[in-house]
Design a protein around this motif. Structure first.
Motif, PDB file in Angstrom:
ATOM      1  N   ALA A 137       2.962  10.950   4.252  1.00  0.00           N
ATOM      2  CA  ALA A 137       2.261   9.215   5.112  1.00  0.00           C
ATOM      3  C   ALA A 137       0.882  10.263   5.213  1.00  0.00           C
ATOM      4  CB  ALA A 137       2.652   9.687   6.719  1.00  0.00           C
ATOM      5  N   LEU A 138      -0.169   8.989   5.865  1.00  0.00           N
ATOM      6  CA  LEU A 138      -1.382   9.585   5.305  1.00  0.00           C
ATOM      7  C   LEU A 138      -1.102   8.984   7.379  1.00  0.00           C
ATOM      8  CD1 LEU A 138      -4.450   9.362   5.680  1.00  0.00           C
ATOM      9  CD2 LEU A 138      -4.282   6.653   5.398  1.00  0.00           C
ATOM     10  N   SER A 139      -1.914   9.855   7.774  1.00  0.00           N
ATOM     11  CA  SER A 139      -1.790   9.504   9.529  1.00  0.00           C
ATOM     12  C   SER A 139      -3.372  10.112  10.160  1.00  0.00           C
ATOM     13  CB  SER A 139      -0.777  11.185  10.055  1.00  0.00           C
ATOM     14  OG  SER A 139      -0.616  10.379  11.272  1.00  0.00           O
ATOM     15  N   GLY A 140      -4.023   8.776  10.348  1.00  0.00           N
ATOM     16  CA  GLY A 140      -5.871   9.238  10.458  1.00  0.00           C
ATOM     17  C   GLY A 140      -5.970  10.178   9.278  1.00  0.00           C
TER      18      GLY A 140
ATOM     19  N   ALA B  90       4.409   6.654   2.845  1.00  0.00           N
ATOM     20  CA  ALA B  90       3.198   5.390   3.794  1.00  0.00           C
ATOM     21  C   ALA B  90       1.556   5.613   3.433  1.00  0.00           C
ATOM     22  CB  ALA B  90       4.067   6.033   5.214  1.00  0.00           C
ATOM     23  N   ALA B  91       0.921   4.586   2.752  1.00  0.00           N
ATOM     24  CA  ALA B  91      -0.152   4.990   2.586  1.00  0.00           C
ATOM     25  C   ALA B  91      -1.155   3.653   3.384  1.00  0.00           C
ATOM     26  CB  ALA B  91      -0.615   4.644   1.495  1.00  0.00           C
ATOM     27  N   GLY B  92       0.324   2.858   3.703  1.00  0.00           N
ATOM     28  CA  GLY B  92      -0.499   1.531   4.699  1.00  0.00           C
ATOM     29  C   GLY B  92      -0.705   0.209   3.182  1.00  0.00           C
ATOM     30  N   GLN B  93      -1.111  -0.885   4.069  1.00  0.00           N
ATOM     31  CA  GLN B  93      -1.575  -1.744   3.486  1.00  0.00           C
ATOM     32  C   GLN B  93      -2.152  -3.117   4.259  1.00  0.00           C
ATOM     33  OE1 GLN B  93       1.406  -4.595   2.837  1.00  0.00           O
ATOM     34  NE2 GLN B  93       1.060  -5.112   0.472  1.00  0.00           N
ATOM     35  N   MET B  94      -3.681  -3.035   4.272  1.00  0.00           N
ATOM     36  CA  MET B  94      -4.561  -3.970   4.746  1.00  0.00           C
ATOM     37  C   MET B  94      -4.224  -5.100   4.419  1.00  0.00           C
ATOM     38  SD  MET B  94      -8.330  -2.310   5.146  1.00  0.00           S
ATOM     39  CE  MET B  94      -9.040  -3.695   6.171  1.00  0.00           C
TER      40      MET B  94
ATOM     41  N   CYS C  70       5.389   2.832   0.458  1.00  0.00           N
ATOM     42  CA  CYS C  70       6.065   2.155   0.124  1.00  0.00           C
ATOM     43  C   CYS C  70       6.075   1.399   2.044  1.00  0.00           C
ATOM     44  CB  CYS C  70       7.464   3.382   1.271  1.00  0.00           C
ATOM     45  SG  CYS C  70       6.571   3.748   2.771  1.00  0.00           S
ATOM     46  N   ASP C  71       4.366   1.021   1.952  1.00  0.00           N
ATOM     47  CA  ASP C  71       4.411  -0.245   2.974  1.00  0.00           C
ATOM     48  C   ASP C  71       3.580  -1.584   1.750  1.00  0.00           C
ATOM     49  OD1 ASP C  71       3.885   1.009   5.422  1.00  0.00           O
ATOM     50  OD2 ASP C  71       2.208   2.191   4.537  1.00  0.00           O
ATOM     51  N   ASP C  72       3.788  -1.083   0.625  1.00  0.00           N
ATOM     52  CA  ASP C  72       3.418  -2.306   0.250  1.00  0.00           C
ATOM     53  C   ASP C  72       5.395  -2.938  -0.512  1.00  0.00           C
ATOM     54  OD1 ASP C  72       3.623  -3.880  -2.173  1.00  0.00           O
ATOM     55  OD2 ASP C  72       0.786  -3.965  -2.473  1.00  0.00           O
TER      56      ASP C  72
ATOM     57  N   ALA D  73      -8.961   3.651   3.068  1.00  0.00           N
ATOM     58  CA  ALA D  73      -8.352   2.904   1.836  1.00  0.00           C
ATOM     59  C   ALA D  73      -8.202   4.053   0.847  1.00  0.00           C
ATOM     60  CB  ALA D  73      -9.143   1.929   0.970  1.00  0.00           C
ATOM     61  N   ASN D  74      -9.404   4.623   0.627  1.00  0.00           N
ATOM     62  CA  ASN D  74      -9.465   6.573  -0.514  1.00  0.00           C
ATOM     63  C   ASN D  74      -9.056   7.494   0.266  1.00  0.00           C
ATOM     64  OD1 ASN D  74     -11.110   6.100  -2.281  1.00  0.00           O
ATOM     65  ND2 ASN D  74     -13.257   5.455  -0.992  1.00  0.00           N
ATOM     66  N   LYS D  75      -8.622   7.785   1.740  1.00  0.00           N
ATOM     67  CA  LYS D  75      -7.703   8.402   2.476  1.00  0.00           C
ATOM     68  C   LYS D  75      -6.465   7.895   1.993  1.00  0.00           C
ATOM     69  CE  LYS D  75     -10.189   9.408   6.478  1.00  0.00           C
ATOM     70  NZ  LYS D  75     -11.077   8.552   7.383  1.00  0.00           N
ATOM     71  N   ALA D  76      -5.393   6.847   1.958  1.00  0.00           N
ATOM     72  CA  ALA D  76      -5.021   6.614   0.913  1.00  0.00           C
ATOM     73  C   ALA D  76      -4.504   7.078   0.039  1.00  0.00           C
ATOM     74  CB  ALA D  76      -4.303   4.804   1.477  1.00  0.00           C
ATOM     75  N   ASN D  77      -5.553   6.771  -0.703  1.00  0.00           N
ATOM     76  CA  ASN D  77      -5.852   7.515  -1.894  1.00  0.00           C
ATOM     77  C   ASN D  77      -5.228   8.838  -2.172  1.00  0.00           C
ATOM     78  OD1 ASN D  77      -6.254   4.582  -2.961  1.00  0.00           O
ATOM     79  ND2 ASN D  77      -8.425   4.755  -3.437  1.00  0.00           N
TER      80      ASN D  77
END
Length: 412
Positions: free
Chosen positions: A230-233, A189-193, A170-172, A254-258
């Motif tokens: 969601a990824l949280s830390g 919620a996996a983030g987007q650098m 949902c972050d992209d 990125a691998n934690k998000a994966n």
């Protein structure tokens, strides 16, 4: 196949046998795994073979610009808790390679398949997936890939009305736009650098507002959906609000998000997050990526970075200076022949590291580093670059075919 109540037709069996024979001949001739040529031959003999092979499998498709090979591997490990898995683990992610992989999985219950972004809609049509994971979309292979918004549109049309559970980041904004046509979406919620492909609204073209981790279009109201995972830390938060520790040997955020996306996929098939995340710990390297290898009495860590988003993530893995860094860039067919993307990468993040440049397009990279005010040396070979590096571990970052060249040279 699992519960093989509908055996393959004689034609399909012939196609599988012929494909395997061609693949074996290709391997024997030292021309790679043979999976692509074998799959092409099989599909030529039976154009419906992919659909036939998938019909008794619970299929998961994984697509993205970055992270699909690793995420495919993590999901496969997690689902092995629930039954045998077949997967295209080496990353042959177009229909021929996918067909070859499925042809080798006669006892499998699950198929976890990495799919090239441009082929996702067609492969989804053929394989009737139970779940589709969509991680991100960013610029890649500028000479032959559609512009990212067109890819998102292609996904959106291809997945409209799909029965699959779509697990989407949902972050992209591009992924959200693509997934929004699906009736059954699980948002993560996996983030987007890397945000440089998502400043304009994919729905109306308006300017995207990005307060904190949120995003929305000020013109049409298109906005970030509420995630249930969601990824949280160092933890994954599940839909009940429980936090599960991420156990990975693979480095980086990125691998934690994966892993977070993979846990959400595993849950679709009834594998609990704790079990899924513990099984992911077994993965040390993926098709050579993140491997530390000994070469010329030195330790080289092999890192793959194919596009600006990938380079940004990879730079975040590198320790503080003075670790030496070898960069290798090619521009062959599989890489895309246009290297203008090098100008989108922030090479100032390497300031302080001794930098050595190799690869077919080392001079393109040298010009880019010169403009970024970096100190570097251009070398002819990996051997020369390694011998010029100061002592200690060496970080080696390469794009796709340059990475394959490196693995061959170091015997990995």
């Amino acid at each position: 196949m699992a519960g093989n109540s509908d055996p393959l037709t004689p034609r399909a069996k012939l196609a599988v046998t012929a494909g395997k024979a061609v693949a074996a001949a290709s391997r024997a001739a030292g021309r790679g795994s043979g999976s692509v040529i074998g799959g092409r031959v099989a599909l030529r003999l039976d154009p419906d073979l992919l659909a036939r092979l998938a019909q008794n499998l619970d299929v998961v498709l994984v697509s993205a610009t970055n992270g699909k090979t690793t995420t495919t591997r993590l999901i496969a490990e997690a689902l092995r808790a629930a039954g045998p898995v077949v997967s295209n683990a080496l990353g042959a992610n177009m229909p021929a390679g996918i067909t070859s992989a499925l042809a080798g999985g006669s006892d499998a219950k699950f198929a976890v398949i990495e799919v090239d972004e441009k082929y996702l809609a067609g492969v989804a049509r053929d394989t009737d997936p139970k779940c589709i994971a969509l991680l991100n979309l960013s610029r890649d292979q500028l000479d032959r890939a559609a512009e990212t918004r067109m890819l998102a549109e292609n996904w959106r049309e291809g997945l409209a009305g799909s029965k699959a559970v779509v697990v989407a980041n949902c972050d992209d904004p591009l992924v959200v736009w693509a997934a929004s046509s699906s009736p059954n979406v699980v948002w993560v919620a996996a983030g987007q650098m890397w945000k440089d492909d998502a400043w304009s609204c994919p729905s109306c073209g308006g300017v995207m507002q990005r307060p904190g981790d949120d995003w929305y279009c000020g013109e049409c109201g298109f906005r970030r959906p509420q995630p249930t995972w969601a990824l949280s830390g160092d933890h994954v938060l599940d839909p009940h609000g429980s936090a599960w520790p991420i156990h990975l040997q693979l480095p980086g955020r990125a691998n934690k998000a994966n892993a977070a996306s993979s846990a959400a996929v595993a849950a679709v098939f009834g594998v609990p997050p704790q079990v899924a995340l513990e099984r992911m710990y077994q993965v040390q390297a993926v098709a050579g990526r993140y491997d530390v290898v000994q070469f010329l009495n030195r330790d080289l860590r092999l890192l793959l970075a194919k596009n600006p988003a990938g380079w940004l993530e990879t730079f975040s893995l590198i320790d503080q200076p003075p670790a030496p860094v070898i960069l290798s860039v090619n521009a062959r067919g599989a890489d895309g022949t246009d290297t203008s993307w090098l100008w989108d990468v922030d090479y100032t993040r390497l300031t302080g590291h001794p930098i050595f440049v190799i690869g077919d397009r080392k001079l393109d990279l040298a010009v880019r580093l010169e403009v970024a005010n970096q100190h570097f040396q251009v070398c002819d070979t990996l051997d020369q670059a390694v011998q010029m590096c100061p002592p200690g571990r060496i970080e080696v970052i390469a794009n796709y075919t340059a990475f394959q060249d490196l693995r061959r040279r170091v015997g990995n």
